[in-house]
Design a protein around this motif. Structure first.
Motif, PDB file in Angstrom:
ATOM      1  N   SER A  28      30.543  37.298  -2.192  1.00 17.32           N
ATOM      2  CA  SER A  28      30.328  36.304  -1.141  1.00 17.32           C
ATOM      3  C   SER A  28      28.877  35.863  -1.092  1.00 17.32           C
ATOM      4  CB  SER A  28      30.704  36.911   0.218  1.00 17.32           C
ATOM      5  OG  SER A  28      31.813  36.247   0.727  1.00 17.32           O
ATOM      6  N   LYS A  29      27.969  36.829  -1.345  1.00 18.53           N
ATOM      7  CA  LYS A  29      26.533  36.548  -1.227  1.00 18.53           C
ATOM      8  C   LYS A  29      26.004  35.708  -2.380  1.00 18.53           C
ATOM      9  CE  LYS A  29      25.230  40.768   0.804  1.00 18.53           C
ATOM     10  NZ  LYS A  29      24.975  41.990   0.128  1.00 18.53           N
ATOM     11  N   ARG A  30      26.728  35.707  -3.488  1.00 21.54           N
ATOM     12  CA  ARG A  30      26.212  34.973  -4.656  1.00 21.54           C
ATOM     13  C   ARG A  30      26.414  33.468  -4.445  1.00 21.54           C
ATOM     14  NH1 ARG A  30      24.216  36.971  -8.821  1.00 21.54           N
ATOM     15  NH2 ARG A  30      24.624  35.054  -9.943  1.00 21.54           N
ATOM     16  N   THR A  31      25.302  32.788  -4.186  1.00 21.10           N
ATOM     17  CA  THR A  31      25.416  31.359  -3.883  1.00 21.10           C
ATOM     18  C   THR A  31      25.524  30.546  -5.171  1.00 21.10           C
ATOM     19  OG1 THR A  31      23.035  31.339  -3.796  1.00 21.10           O
ATOM     20  CG2 THR A  31      24.184  31.402  -1.677  1.00 21.10           C
ATOM     21  N   ASN A  32      25.977  29.324  -5.043  1.00 24.03           N
ATOM     22  CA  ASN A  32      26.078  28.423  -6.197  1.00 24.03           C
ATOM     23  C   ASN A  32      24.701  28.166  -6.790  1.00 24.03           C
ATOM     24  OD1 ASN A  32      28.666  27.810  -6.842  1.00 24.03           O
ATOM     25  ND2 ASN A  32      28.873  26.264  -5.230  1.00 24.03           N
ATOM     26  N   GLN A  33      24.591  28.226  -8.108  1.00 20.62           N
ATOM     27  CA  GLN A  33      23.299  27.968  -8.751  1.00 20.62           C
ATOM     28  C   GLN A  33      23.169  26.484  -9.061  1.00 20.62           C
ATOM     29  OE1 GLN A  33      23.733  30.676 -12.119  1.00 20.62           O
ATOM     30  NE2 GLN A  33      22.054  31.886 -11.304  1.00 20.62           N
ATOM     31  N   THR A  34      21.920  26.016  -9.112  1.00 20.62           N
ATOM     32  CA  THR A  34      21.708  24.653  -9.590  1.00 20.62           C
ATOM     33  C   THR A  34      21.857  24.697 -11.114  1.00 20.62           C
ATOM     34  OG1 THR A  34      19.350  24.990  -9.955  1.00 20.62           O
ATOM     35  CG2 THR A  34      19.999  24.175  -7.767  1.00 20.62           C
ATOM     36  N   LEU A  35      21.973  23.509 -11.704  1.00 15.66           N
ATOM     37  CA  LEU A  35      22.140  23.440 -13.156  1.00 15.66           C
ATOM     38  C   LEU A  35      20.929  24.070 -13.860  1.00 15.66           C
ATOM     39  CD1 LEU A  35      24.321  22.329 -14.991  1.00 15.66           C
ATOM     40  CD2 LEU A  35      22.935  20.256 -15.277  1.00 15.66           C
ATOM     41  N   GLU A  36      19.723  23.818 -13.282  1.00 15.62           N
ATOM     42  CA  GLU A  36      18.488  24.355 -13.884  1.00 15.62           C
ATOM     43  C   GLU A  36      18.498  25.876 -13.832  1.00 15.62           C
ATOM     44  OE1 GLU A  36      18.436  21.876 -11.582  1.00 15.62           O
ATOM     45  OE2 GLU A  36      18.028  20.292 -13.039  1.00 15.62           O
ATOM     46  N   GLU A  37      18.888  26.425 -12.652  1.00 13.79           N
ATOM     47  CA  GLU A  37      18.931  27.891 -12.505  1.00 13.79           C
ATOM     48  C   GLU A  37      19.916  28.487 -13.502  1.00 13.79           C
ATOM     49  OE1 GLU A  37      17.948  28.354  -7.723  1.00 13.79           O
ATOM     50  OE2 GLU A  37      20.006  28.041  -8.384  1.00 13.79           O
ATOM     51  N   ARG A  38      21.063  27.819 -13.627  1.00 14.99           N
ATOM     52  CA  ARG A  38      22.107  28.306 -14.520  1.00 14.99           C
ATOM     53  C   ARG A  38      21.618  28.346 -15.971  1.00 14.99           C
ATOM     54  NH1 ARG A  38      27.572  28.805 -15.932  1.00 14.99           N
ATOM     55  NH2 ARG A  38      27.943  27.501 -17.737  1.00 14.99           N
ATOM     56  N   GLU A  39      20.972  27.261 -16.397  1.00 14.17           N
ATOM     57  CA  GLU A  39      20.497  27.188 -17.787  1.00 14.17           C
ATOM     58  C   GLU A  39      19.400  28.214 -18.063  1.00 14.17           C
ATOM     59  OE1 GLU A  39      21.591  25.530 -20.532  1.00 14.17           O
ATOM     60  OE2 GLU A  39      23.293  24.833 -19.345  1.00 14.17           O
ATOM     61  N   ALA A  40      18.681  28.635 -16.988  1.00 16.53           N
ATOM     62  CA  ALA A  40      17.584  29.598 -17.171  1.00 16.53           C
ATOM     63  C   ALA A  40      18.092  31.040 -17.135  1.00 16.53           C
ATOM     64  CB  ALA A  40      16.542  29.396 -16.081  1.00 16.53           C
ATOM     65  N   SER A  41      19.383  31.242 -16.891  1.00 17.43           N
ATOM     66  CA  SER A  41      19.933  32.591 -16.769  1.00 17.43           C
ATOM     67  C   SER A  41      19.794  33.364 -18.083  1.00 17.43           C
ATOM     68  CB  SER A  41      21.420  32.500 -16.390  1.00 17.43           C
ATOM     69  OG  SER A  41      22.028  33.747 -16.566  1.00 17.43           O
ATOM     70  N   PRO A  42      19.440  34.678 -17.990  1.00 23.79           N
ATOM     71  CA  PRO A  42      19.329  35.468 -19.226  1.00 23.79           C
ATOM     72  C   PRO A  42      20.676  35.666 -19.920  1.00 23.79           C
ATOM     73  CG  PRO A  42      19.056  36.856 -17.277  1.00 23.79           C
ATOM     74  CD  PRO A  42      19.074  35.442 -16.787  1.00 23.79           C
ATOM     75  N   ILE A  43      21.754  35.339 -19.211  1.00 22.18           N
ATOM     76  CA  ILE A  43      23.077  35.508 -19.842  1.00 22.18           C
ATOM     77  C   ILE A  43      23.818  34.170 -19.938  1.00 22.18           C
ATOM     78  CG2 ILE A  43      23.356  37.963 -19.298  1.00 22.18           C
ATOM     79  CD1 ILE A  43      25.309  36.869 -16.993  1.00 22.18           C
ATOM     80  N   ILE A  44      23.060  33.083 -20.034  1.00 19.51           N
ATOM     81  CA  ILE A  44      23.702  31.758 -20.054  1.00 19.51           C
ATOM     82  C   ILE A  44      24.704  31.615 -21.205  1.00 19.51           C
ATOM     83  CG2 ILE A  44      21.658  30.716 -21.191  1.00 19.51           C
ATOM     84  CD1 ILE A  44      24.191  28.916 -18.915  1.00 19.51           C
ATOM     85  N   HIS A  45      24.346  32.161 -22.380  1.00 17.64           N
ATOM     86  CA  HIS A  45      25.263  32.005 -23.513  1.00 17.64           C
ATOM     87  C   HIS A  45      26.501  32.884 -23.366  1.00 17.64           C
ATOM     88  CE1 HIS A  45      21.434  30.392 -25.118  1.00 17.64           C
ATOM     89  NE2 HIS A  45      22.277  29.417 -25.381  1.00 17.64           N
ATOM     90  N   LEU A  46      26.336  34.027 -22.727  1.00  9.16           N
ATOM     91  CA  LEU A  46      27.503  34.888 -22.442  1.00  9.16           C
ATOM     92  C   LEU A  46      28.436  34.177 -21.449  1.00  9.16           C
ATOM     93  CD1 LEU A  46      28.916  37.694 -22.608  1.00  9.16           C
ATOM     94  CD2 LEU A  46      27.522  38.368 -20.647  1.00  9.16           C
ATOM     95  N   HIS A 235      26.239  46.767 -13.554  1.00  6.36           N
ATOM     96  CA  HIS A 235      25.195  45.796 -13.250  1.00  6.36           C
ATOM     97  C   HIS A 235      25.070  44.844 -14.427  1.00  6.36           C
ATOM     98  CE1 HIS A 235      21.315  44.159 -11.891  1.00  6.36           C
ATOM     99  NE2 HIS A 235      21.034  44.150 -13.177  1.00  6.36           N
ATOM    100  N   LEU A 236      25.207  43.558 -14.158  1.00  2.45           N
ATOM    101  CA  LEU A 236      24.998  42.545 -15.190  1.00  2.45           C
ATOM    102  C   LEU A 236      23.982  41.564 -14.630  1.00  2.45           C
ATOM    103  CD1 LEU A 236      25.766  41.222 -17.915  1.00  2.45           C
ATOM    104  CD2 LEU A 236      27.640  40.063 -16.734  1.00  2.45           C
ATOM    105  N   GLU A 237      22.849  41.424 -15.333  1.00  2.88           N
ATOM    106  CA  GLU A 237      21.769  40.541 -14.879  1.00  2.88           C
ATOM    107  C   GLU A 237      22.318  39.196 -14.437  1.00  2.88           C
ATOM    108  OE1 GLU A 237      17.818  40.847 -15.135  1.00  2.88           O
ATOM    109  OE2 GLU A 237      19.028  42.466 -14.341  1.00  2.88           O
ATOM    110  N   ASP A 238      21.882  38.755 -13.264  1.00  2.00           N
ATOM    111  CA  ASP A 238      22.215  37.429 -12.792  1.00  2.00           C
ATOM    112  C   ASP A 238      23.725  37.216 -12.625  1.00  2.00           C
ATOM    113  OD1 ASP A 238      21.497  34.817 -11.998  1.00  2.00           O
ATOM    114  OD2 ASP A 238      22.043  34.037 -13.968  1.00  2.00           O
ATOM    115  N   ALA A 239      24.482  38.299 -12.390  1.00  2.00           N
ATOM    116  CA  ALA A 239      25.927  38.093 -12.250  1.00  2.00           C
ATOM    117  C   ALA A 239      26.604  39.140 -11.362  1.00  2.00           C
ATOM    118  CB  ALA A 239      26.599  38.054 -13.617  1.00  2.00           C
ATOM    119  N   VAL A 240      26.593  40.386 -11.773  1.00  2.00           N
ATOM    120  CA  VAL A 240      27.407  41.395 -11.091  1.00  2.00           C
ATOM    121  C   VAL A 240      26.573  42.613 -10.727  1.00  2.00           C
ATOM    122  CG1 VAL A 240      29.539  42.768 -11.222  1.00  2.00           C
ATOM    123  CG2 VAL A 240      29.319  40.710 -12.620  1.00  2.00           C
TER     124      VAL A 240
END
Ligand code: SAM
Length: 327
Positions: A28-46, A235-240
């Motif tokens: 619930s706490k994980r808010t929607n990311q902007t496109l820029e935030e999403r592309e900068a994620s360390p796991i974007i390709h995953l 724990h998954l960076e920027d996700a779980v």
């Protein structure tokens, strides 16, 4: 390499209800990311790879006009995939209030920001609830039967107790029509247990994830006969960042059979990628998503550490016994 915390604070209140709440609050706490935030994620390709896997499953099994039940639908990240498959009706259920709200916003579109955005072509119903506790067959009596049910990256949250695992499968079975399909992805217990056996202690991971078993649960895994409630923290960076449960696949398969759900296939994500990347239409989709750079595993933009996380998951397809109704 990321290190898990030294304490086991996530065990403070281990009641089933409390743990389900913890999972719900986390998402619930994980808010929607902007496109820029999403592309900068360390796991974007995953993330892109996982989207490709879900798209392939949907393209392989959804048919035009299908009624879809999306269990643990989250923020509705798969709505576009279902739209591309031209499904006729969509019901999404998730325990996290915040995620269902985001899903509703995504479905309705933000008319102020983007008045020209195309609306989804199918009607949808979005419900907040615990898919592994609630008798969904009663709640969705008027919406059933469904042609296809999907549970992506979430079925393992039902494996905290036998009652919840059974409720999950009973709900799917009761709501699918005979011949209907159940598709999903979840952690691959064989891989996780193999890594635990190879680890020096009770945790393992790399620069983007860690998994940590509590002593009590590690003992239980090796000594107790119960295949339920084998908990670890993921724990998954920027996700779980929440408690999860091992789902021994052979137990899942036989339990599913009790509910008239027969296994069509199960594949670890590595095997899944190798197999479906050979098909030109799915290779093209991979290129468009950009998960693997030019769509070739040898020239991948996905890091080795992200590829190792992909190995922790499997995809499955089950079919509800009975004749497929072609009318
Ligand atoms: N299926 C979505 C996707 O693939 O984008 C979301 C996946 S997310 C990793 C896991 C989801 O499972 C979260 O949205 C979480 O709230 C949901 N979930 C966990 N336990 C649940 C439960 N008992 N009932 C319904 N949803 C649950």
């Amino acid at each position: 390499r990321l290190n898990p915390p030294g304490d086991s604070s996530f065990l403070e209140d281990g009641s089933t209800e409390n743990l389900a709440r913890k999972v719900a609050d986390h998402y619930s706490k994980r808010t929607n990311q902007t496109l820029e935030e999403r592309e900068a994620s360390p796991i974007i390709h995953l993330k892109k790879l996982n989207n490709w896997i879900k798209s392939v499953l949907i393209q392989l099994y959804a048919r035009r006009g299908d009624a879809v039940l999306d269990l643990a639908c989250g923020k509705g990240g798969d709505l576009i995939k279902w739209d591309k498959a031209k499904v006729g009706y969509y019901v999404g259920v998730d325990i996290a209030e915040g995620s269902i709200e985001d899903c509703r916003t995504r479905y309705n579109g933000d008319a102020d920001q983007n008045p020209r955005r195309k609306r989804f072509t199918f009607p949808a119903r979005l419900i907040c609830g615990d898919c592994y506790e609630v008798h969904l067959d009663k709640v969705l009596e008027d919406d059933a039967p469904f042609d296809i049910c999907s549970c992506q990256f979430a079925l393992h949250y039902s494996w905290s107790t036998e009652a919840r695992a059974r409720r999950a499968l009973a709900n799917v079975s009761a709501l699918l029509r005979p011949g209907g399909t159940f598709i999903g992805t979840m952690p691959d217990a064989n891989v996780i247990i193999k890594k635990l056996r190879e680890a020096e202690g009770l945790s393992f991971g790399n620069s983007v994830y860690w998994i940590c078993f509590d002593e009590e649960y590690a003992q239980k895994r090796f000594k107790s006969s119960s295949p339920y409630g084998i908990k670890y923290k993921f724990h998954l960076e920027d996700a779980v960042d929440c408690p999860e449960w091992i789902v021994p696949f052979h137990v899942f398969k036989s339990l599913a059979e009790e509910y008239d759900l027969e296994l069509v296939f199960v594949k670890n994500s590595h095997e899944f990628v190798a197999e479906y990347l050979k098909k030109p239409e799915f290779a093209e989709l991979m290129r468009r998503l950009g998960a693997l750079g030019d769509g070739n595993l040898d020239h991948s933009t996905l890091s080795q550490d992200e590829w190792e996380v992909a190995y922790l998951y499997l995809s499955f397809v089950l079919r509800k016994r009975g004749q497929l109704d072609n009318n």
